[in-house]
Design a protein around this motif. Structure first.
Motif, PDB file in Angstrom:
ATOM      1  N   PRO A  47       0.844  -1.196   0.000  1.00 38.93           N
ATOM      2  CA  PRO A  47       0.000   0.000   0.000  1.00 38.93           C
ATOM      3  C   PRO A  47       0.882   1.250   0.000  1.00 38.93           C
ATOM      4  CG  PRO A  47      -0.007  -1.031   2.162  1.00 38.93           C
ATOM      5  CD  PRO A  47       0.782  -1.927   1.247  1.00 38.93           C
ATOM      6  N   LEU A  48       0.643   2.142  -0.950  1.00 35.29           N
ATOM      7  CA  LEU A  48       1.478   3.329  -1.097  1.00 35.29           C
ATOM      8  C   LEU A  48       0.653   4.595  -0.907  1.00 35.29           C
ATOM      9  CD1 LEU A  48       3.483   2.295  -4.290  1.00 35.29           C
ATOM     10  CD2 LEU A  48       4.303   2.267  -1.931  1.00 35.29           C
ATOM     11  N   LEU A  50      -0.225   8.571  -1.707  1.00 37.73           N
ATOM     12  CA  LEU A  50      -0.387   9.254  -2.989  1.00 37.73           C
ATOM     13  C   LEU A  50       0.928   9.832  -3.530  1.00 37.73           C
ATOM     14  CD1 LEU A  50      -2.282  10.149  -5.247  1.00 37.73           C
ATOM     15  CD2 LEU A  50      -2.723  12.237  -3.922  1.00 37.73           C
ATOM     16  N   PRO A  51       1.758  10.518  -2.709  1.00 37.22           N
ATOM     17  CA  PRO A  51       3.018  11.037  -3.256  1.00 37.22           C
ATOM     18  C   PRO A  51       3.936   9.923  -3.791  1.00 37.22           C
ATOM     19  CG  PRO A  51       2.532  12.100  -1.167  1.00 37.22           C
ATOM     20  CD  PRO A  51       1.544  10.987  -1.332  1.00 37.22           C
ATOM     21  N   ALA A  52       3.960   8.793  -3.105  1.00 42.38           N
ATOM     22  CA  ALA A  52       4.776   7.667  -3.576  1.00 42.38           C
ATOM     23  C   ALA A  52       4.217   7.113  -4.884  1.00 42.38           C
ATOM     24  CB  ALA A  52       4.840   6.569  -2.518  1.00 42.38           C
ATOM     25  N   CYS A  53       2.909   7.058  -5.000  1.00 45.18           N
ATOM     26  CA  CYS A  53       2.270   6.594  -6.244  1.00 45.18           C
ATOM     27  C   CYS A  53       2.579   7.531  -7.397  1.00 45.18           C
ATOM     28  CB  CYS A  53       0.762   6.479  -6.065  1.00 45.18           C
ATOM     29  SG  CYS A  53       0.250   5.084  -5.065  1.00 45.18           S
ATOM     30  N   ILE A  54       2.563   8.815  -7.136  1.00 39.18           N
ATOM     31  CA  ILE A  54       2.830   9.796  -8.192  1.00 39.18           C
ATOM     32  C   ILE A  54       4.284   9.682  -8.651  1.00 39.18           C
ATOM     33  CG2 ILE A  54       3.048  12.266  -8.689  1.00 39.18           C
ATOM     34  CD1 ILE A  54       0.557  12.662  -6.870  1.00 39.18           C
ATOM     35  N   ALA A  55       5.221   9.684  -7.697  1.00 36.42           N
ATOM     36  CA  ALA A  55       6.640   9.575  -8.055  1.00 36.42           C
ATOM     37  C   ALA A  55       6.917   8.252  -8.764  1.00 36.42           C
ATOM     38  CB  ALA A  55       7.513   9.706  -6.812  1.00 36.42           C
ATOM     39  N   LEU A 136      11.794   6.344  -9.012  1.00 34.58           N
ATOM     40  CA  LEU A 136      11.412   5.119  -8.300  1.00 34.58           C
ATOM     41  C   LEU A 136      12.068   5.075  -6.919  1.00 34.58           C
ATOM     42  CD1 LEU A 136      11.485   2.437 -11.145  1.00 34.58           C
ATOM     43  CD2 LEU A 136       9.493   3.452 -10.033  1.00 34.58           C
ATOM     44  N   VAL A 137      13.321   5.502  -6.830  1.00 37.05           N
ATOM     45  CA  VAL A 137      13.996   5.564  -5.526  1.00 37.05           C
ATOM     46  C   VAL A 137      13.280   6.566  -4.630  1.00 37.05           C
ATOM     47  CG1 VAL A 137      16.136   6.259  -4.379  1.00 37.05           C
ATOM     48  CG2 VAL A 137      16.228   4.774  -6.379  1.00 37.05           C
ATOM     49  N   LEU A 138      12.899   7.698  -5.197  1.00 36.97           N
ATOM     50  CA  LEU A 138      12.142   8.691  -4.426  1.00 36.97           C
ATOM     51  C   LEU A 138      10.837   8.086  -3.919  1.00 36.97           C
ATOM     52  CD1 LEU A 138      11.720  11.593  -3.399  1.00 36.97           C
ATOM     53  CD2 LEU A 138      10.679  12.106  -5.629  1.00 36.97           C
ATOM     54  N   ALA A 139      10.157   7.318  -4.748  1.00 35.83           N
ATOM     55  CA  ALA A 139       8.904   6.676  -4.330  1.00 35.83           C
ATOM     56  C   ALA A 139       9.146   5.714  -3.175  1.00 35.83           C
ATOM     57  CB  ALA A 139       8.271   5.946  -5.514  1.00 35.83           C
ATOM     58  N   VAL A 140      10.270   4.981  -3.220  1.00 30.87           N
ATOM     59  CA  VAL A 140      10.599   4.059  -2.129  1.00 30.87           C
ATOM     60  C   VAL A 140      10.862   4.842  -0.847  1.00 30.87           C
ATOM     61  CG1 VAL A 140      12.342   2.430  -1.313  1.00 30.87           C
ATOM     62  CG2 VAL A 140      11.431   2.206  -3.620  1.00 30.87           C
TER      63      VAL A 140
END
Length: 149
Positions: A47-48, A50-55, A136-140
């Protein structure tokens, strides 16, 4: 002053550069595919926010564009004037006549333009892969920091 030997050497060098670029493109395409598959697998099960989903979505989108550029740069040019497509349309006599009047310097120029186009596509795909990977690293990081709260 060019001699038949120097023209042949230049011709071989350009063809070798095209082969090296195609090899690099194939390796990068495999890498991008693996990153896309791995990222999708992880993102689907976690589960992510919203900011992680966008990045992550932007990163995945850039990787898809990079894969498209890579595929375009190795796409065969069936209507091209070099190699197999040309020879497959000629009779045995036409092949002999064509080879008798080959202008190696013109062939080198044409192959060089092809090599530069392939190299440019590869550079753009590498740039997109780097930016997509950073997103992708930012999302992580967002997911880990957001999950730690």
């Amino acid at each position: 002053m060019s001699t038949p030997q120097t023209l042949a050497a230049a011709h071989a060098e350009v063809k070798a550069e095209i082969a090296r670029t195609d090899t690099k493109t194939g390796l990068l395409l495999a890498f991008v595919g693996a990153v896309l598959a791995g990222s999708w697998t992880v993102a689907r099960d976690v589960p992510l926010a919203l900011p992680a989903c966008i990045a992550g979505g932007l990163g995945m989108g850039l990787l898809v564009v990079a894969a498209g550029l890579l595929l375009r740069s190795v796409r065969p040019n069936v209507k091209g004037r070099h190699g197999f497509p040309l020879w497959s349309t000629l009779t045995a006599e036409e092949i002999t006549a064509t080879l008798a009047q080959v202008d190696l310097s013109a062939d080198i120029a044409g192959l060089s333009r092809l090599a530069v186009a392939k190299y440019t596509g590869l550079r753009r795909a590498i740039d997109l892969t780097c930016v997509g990977g950073a997103l992708l690293v930012l999302a992580v990081v967002i997911a880990v920091v957001g999950g730690a709260r």
